[in-house]
Scaffold this motif. Structure first.
Motif, PDB file in Angstrom:
ATOM      1  N   LYS A 191     120.162 -59.830   0.710  1.00  0.00           N
ATOM      2  CA  LYS A 191     121.457 -60.124  -0.236  1.00  0.00           C
ATOM      3  C   LYS A 191     122.905 -60.369   0.206  1.00  0.00           C
ATOM      4  CE  LYS A 191     123.506 -57.573  -3.196  1.00  0.00           C
ATOM      5  NZ  LYS A 191     123.866 -55.910  -4.023  1.00  0.00           N
ATOM      6  N   GLU A 192     122.938 -59.413   1.645  1.00  0.00           N
ATOM      7  CA  GLU A 192     123.842 -59.137   2.584  1.00  0.00           C
ATOM      8  C   GLU A 192     123.870 -60.444   4.097  1.00  0.00           C
ATOM      9  OE1 GLU A 192     125.797 -56.359   3.012  1.00  0.00           O
ATOM     10  OE2 GLU A 192     125.051 -55.728   1.255  1.00  0.00           O
ATOM     11  N   PHE A 193     122.320 -61.057   3.782  1.00  0.00           N
ATOM     12  CA  PHE A 193     122.826 -62.514   4.817  1.00  0.00           C
ATOM     13  C   PHE A 193     122.690 -63.751   4.450  1.00  0.00           C
ATOM     14  CE2 PHE A 193     122.403 -58.942   7.120  1.00  0.00           C
ATOM     15  CZ  PHE A 193     123.104 -58.800   8.112  1.00  0.00           C
ATOM     16  N   ASP A 194     122.040 -63.824   3.492  1.00  0.00           N
ATOM     17  CA  ASP A 194     122.000 -64.837   1.962  1.00  0.00           C
ATOM     18  C   ASP A 194     120.750 -65.459   3.181  1.00  0.00           C
ATOM     19  OD1 ASP A 194     121.372 -66.763   0.011  1.00  0.00           O
ATOM     20  OD2 ASP A 194     123.435 -67.764   1.038  1.00  0.00           O
ATOM     21  N   TYR A 247     116.388 -66.130   7.644  1.00  0.00           N
ATOM     22  CA  TYR A 247     115.429 -66.486   7.865  1.00  0.00           C
ATOM     23  C   TYR A 247     115.002 -65.127   8.467  1.00  0.00           C
ATOM     24  CZ  TYR A 247     110.923 -68.340   8.878  1.00  0.00           C
ATOM     25  OH  TYR A 247     109.476 -69.295   8.860  1.00  0.00           O
ATOM     26  N   SER A 248     113.897 -64.186   7.552  1.00  0.00           N
ATOM     27  CA  SER A 248     113.739 -62.806   8.736  1.00  0.00           C
ATOM     28  C   SER A 248     112.194 -62.415   7.393  1.00  0.00           C
ATOM     29  CB  SER A 248     114.450 -62.495   7.771  1.00  0.00           C
ATOM     30  OG  SER A 248     114.163 -60.989   8.651  1.00  0.00           O
ATOM     31  N   PHE A 249     111.626 -62.720   8.938  1.00  0.00           N
ATOM     32  CA  PHE A 249     110.190 -62.106   8.469  1.00  0.00           C
ATOM     33  C   PHE A 249     109.425 -60.087   8.826  1.00  0.00           C
ATOM     34  CE2 PHE A 249     106.995 -65.723   8.719  1.00  0.00           C
ATOM     35  CZ  PHE A 249     107.473 -66.748   8.542  1.00  0.00           C
ATOM     36  N   GLY A 250     109.333 -59.540   8.280  1.00  0.00           N
ATOM     37  CA  GLY A 250     109.217 -58.293   8.247  1.00  0.00           C
ATOM     38  C   GLY A 250     107.910 -57.972   7.721  1.00  0.00           C
ATOM     39  N   GLY A 267     108.910 -75.839  13.004  1.00  0.00           N
ATOM     40  CA  GLY A 267     109.971 -75.997  13.559  1.00  0.00           C
ATOM     41  C   GLY A 267     111.135 -75.102  12.436  1.00  0.00           C
ATOM     42  N   ARG A 268     110.909 -74.018  11.810  1.00  0.00           N
ATOM     43  CA  ARG A 268     111.550 -73.322  11.902  1.00  0.00           C
ATOM     44  C   ARG A 268     111.401 -71.726  12.777  1.00  0.00           C
ATOM     45  NH1 ARG A 268     111.310 -71.097   5.119  1.00  0.00           N
ATOM     46  NH2 ARG A 268     113.933 -71.149   6.222  1.00  0.00           N
ATOM     47  N   LYS A 269     113.210 -71.722  12.652  1.00  0.00           N
ATOM     48  CA  LYS A 269     113.091 -69.995  13.492  1.00  0.00           C
ATOM     49  C   LYS A 269     113.260 -69.135  13.105  1.00  0.00           C
ATOM     50  CE  LYS A 269     114.333 -69.428  18.393  1.00  0.00           C
ATOM     51  NZ  LYS A 269     114.076 -70.215  20.087  1.00  0.00           N
ATOM     52  N   ILE A 270     112.882 -68.051  13.531  1.00  0.00           N
ATOM     53  CA  ILE A 270     113.182 -66.444  12.926  1.00  0.00           C
ATOM     54  C   ILE A 270     114.219 -66.090  13.063  1.00  0.00           C
ATOM     55  CG2 ILE A 270     111.767 -64.127  12.276  1.00  0.00           C
ATOM     56  CD1 ILE A 270     108.999 -65.878  12.390  1.00  0.00           C
ATOM     57  N   ASP A 271     115.346 -65.520  12.466  1.00  0.00           N
ATOM     58  CA  ASP A 271     116.353 -64.811  13.049  1.00  0.00           C
ATOM     59  C   ASP A 271     115.813 -63.731  13.316  1.00  0.00           C
ATOM     60  OD1 ASP A 271     117.663 -67.237  11.976  1.00  0.00           O
ATOM     61  OD2 ASP A 271     118.266 -67.008  10.618  1.00  0.00           O
ATOM     62  N   ILE A 272     115.302 -62.702  12.893  1.00  0.00           N
ATOM     63  CA  ILE A 272     114.824 -61.329  12.781  1.00  0.00           C
ATOM     64  C   ILE A 272     113.427 -61.483  12.094  1.00  0.00           C
ATOM     65  CG2 ILE A 272     115.478 -59.032  12.192  1.00  0.00           C
ATOM     66  CD1 ILE A 272     118.034 -59.621  11.204  1.00  0.00           C
ATOM     67  N   LEU A 273     112.860 -60.889  13.549  1.00  0.00           N
ATOM     68  CA  LEU A 273     110.686 -60.316  13.274  1.00  0.00           C
ATOM     69  C   LEU A 273     110.779 -58.417  13.774  1.00  0.00           C
ATOM     70  CD1 LEU A 273     107.663 -61.223  12.747  1.00  0.00           C
ATOM     71  CD2 LEU A 273     107.707 -61.165  14.857  1.00  0.00           C
ATOM     72  N   ARG A 274     110.914 -58.359  12.058  1.00  0.00           N
ATOM     73  CA  ARG A 274     110.720 -56.976  12.690  1.00  0.00           C
ATOM     74  C   ARG A 274     109.637 -56.234  12.332  1.00  0.00           C
ATOM     75  NH1 ARG A 274     110.971 -52.716   7.552  1.00  0.00           N
ATOM     76  NH2 ARG A 274     112.165 -50.658   9.205  1.00  0.00           N
ATOM     77  N   LEU A 275     109.279 -55.355  13.098  1.00  0.00           N
ATOM     78  CA  LEU A 275     107.290 -54.850  13.781  1.00  0.00           C
ATOM     79  C   LEU A 275     107.290 -53.598  13.342  1.00  0.00           C
ATOM     80  CD1 LEU A 275     104.791 -56.438  13.663  1.00  0.00           C
ATOM     81  CD2 LEU A 275     105.611 -56.044  16.491  1.00  0.00           C
ATOM     82  N   GLY A 326     115.288 -62.083  -3.924  1.00  0.00           N
ATOM     83  CA  GLY A 326     115.498 -62.581  -2.719  1.00  0.00           C
ATOM     84  C   GLY A 326     114.227 -62.630  -1.288  1.00  0.00           C
ATOM     85  N   VAL A 327     112.893 -61.978  -1.779  1.00  0.00           N
ATOM     86  CA  VAL A 327     111.716 -61.527  -0.539  1.00  0.00           C
ATOM     87  C   VAL A 327     110.728 -61.930  -1.850  1.00  0.00           C
ATOM     88  CG1 VAL A 327     110.977 -59.315   0.081  1.00  0.00           C
ATOM     89  CG2 VAL A 327     113.643 -59.214  -0.663  1.00  0.00           C
ATOM     90  N   THR A 328     109.953 -62.456  -0.711  1.00  0.00           N
ATOM     91  CA  THR A 328     109.273 -63.144  -0.928  1.00  0.00           C
ATOM     92  C   THR A 328     107.678 -62.295  -0.321  1.00  0.00           C
ATOM     93  OG1 THR A 328     109.525 -65.223  -1.049  1.00  0.00           O
ATOM     94  CG2 THR A 328     107.181 -64.746  -1.016  1.00  0.00           C
ATOM     95  N   PHE A 329     106.845 -61.247  -1.074  1.00  0.00           N
ATOM     96  CA  PHE A 329     105.666 -60.810  -0.325  1.00  0.00           C
ATOM     97  C   PHE A 329     104.337 -61.868   0.277  1.00  0.00           C
ATOM     98  CE2 PHE A 329     101.739 -58.055  -0.651  1.00  0.00           C
ATOM     99  CZ  PHE A 329     102.320 -57.470   0.387  1.00  0.00           C
ATOM    100  N   HIS A 330     103.854 -61.346   0.854  1.00  0.00           N
ATOM    101  CA  HIS A 330     102.183 -61.823   1.336  1.00  0.00           C
ATOM    102  C   HIS A 330     101.453 -60.821   1.746  1.00  0.00           C
ATOM    103  CE1 HIS A 330     103.717 -66.051   1.473  1.00  0.00           C
ATOM    104  NE2 HIS A 330     104.923 -65.661   1.767  1.00  0.00           N
TER     105      HIS A 330
END
Length: 174
Positions: free
Chosen positions: A17-20, A1-4, A84-92, A39-43
């Motif tokens: 792709k790499e980390f499913d 679960y990643s936010f960019g 309730g979901r924790k973000i694994d990586i937040l790339r800012l 695999g990427v949803t944009f907002h």
């Protein structure tokens, strides 16, 4: 679960792709389609920071930001129904808004919604550190990050162009 938070679709597609994992990209300055890459949803949203009008602190390379597209991380999570979901990586990488955003995240406790932060930090006048008050916001952000027990795991030095090499005197001391 990643936010960019920058709409870098190449990096985000590789993460998916790499980390499913589920990858969500955000950028209030771009107009990508919702399914921007496999695999990427944009907002078309961005993070709002504390103590600073983020719509005015980003690079002059961008147009003025619509403040209604800026939300706190907690607001975005609620909007997406991801409580309730924790973000694994937040790339800012928000071209100057990172100090106010980091202050908001760490000083509000929202940083606890994230396992790992990847942040591109700017120290230039034209990217969010134009005044002594801006430098104090950055100092508050670092203090709160330390209080929340965040640590630097790695750091890269990157140069900047001659026009970007102007710094507020207090930032040089900081």
């Amino acid at each position: 679960y990643s936010f960019g938070i920058n709409g870098n679709t190449e990096w985000e597609a590789k993460m998916s792709k790499e980390f499913d994992c589920d990858v969500f990209a955000f950028d209030p300055t771009s107009k990508f389609s919702e399914n921007v890459a496999p695999g990427v949803t944009f907002h078309q949203l961005g993070l709002q920071g504390a103590g600073v009008d983020v719509s005015k602190t980003h690079s002059v390379s961008y147009d003025a930001l619509d403040p209604s597209t800026l939300k706190t991380l907690g607001e975005i999570i609620k909007l997406m129904k991801h409580e309730g979901r924790k973000i694994d990586i937040l790339r800012l990488d928000c071209e100057g808004c990172e100090w106010g955003v980091l202050k908001q995240l760490a000083c509000s406790g929202e940083s606890q919604l994230v396992k790992q932060l990847m942040v591109e930090m700017h120290f230039q006048k034209n990217l969010g550190l134009a005044t002594d008050d801006d430098v104090l916001i950055a100092a508050d952000a670092i203090t709160c990050l330390e209080d929340e027990r965040w640590m630097v795991a790695s750091m890269e030095k990157s140069g900047c162009g001659p026009k970007d090499a102007s710094y507020v005197d207090s930032a040089l001391k900081f």
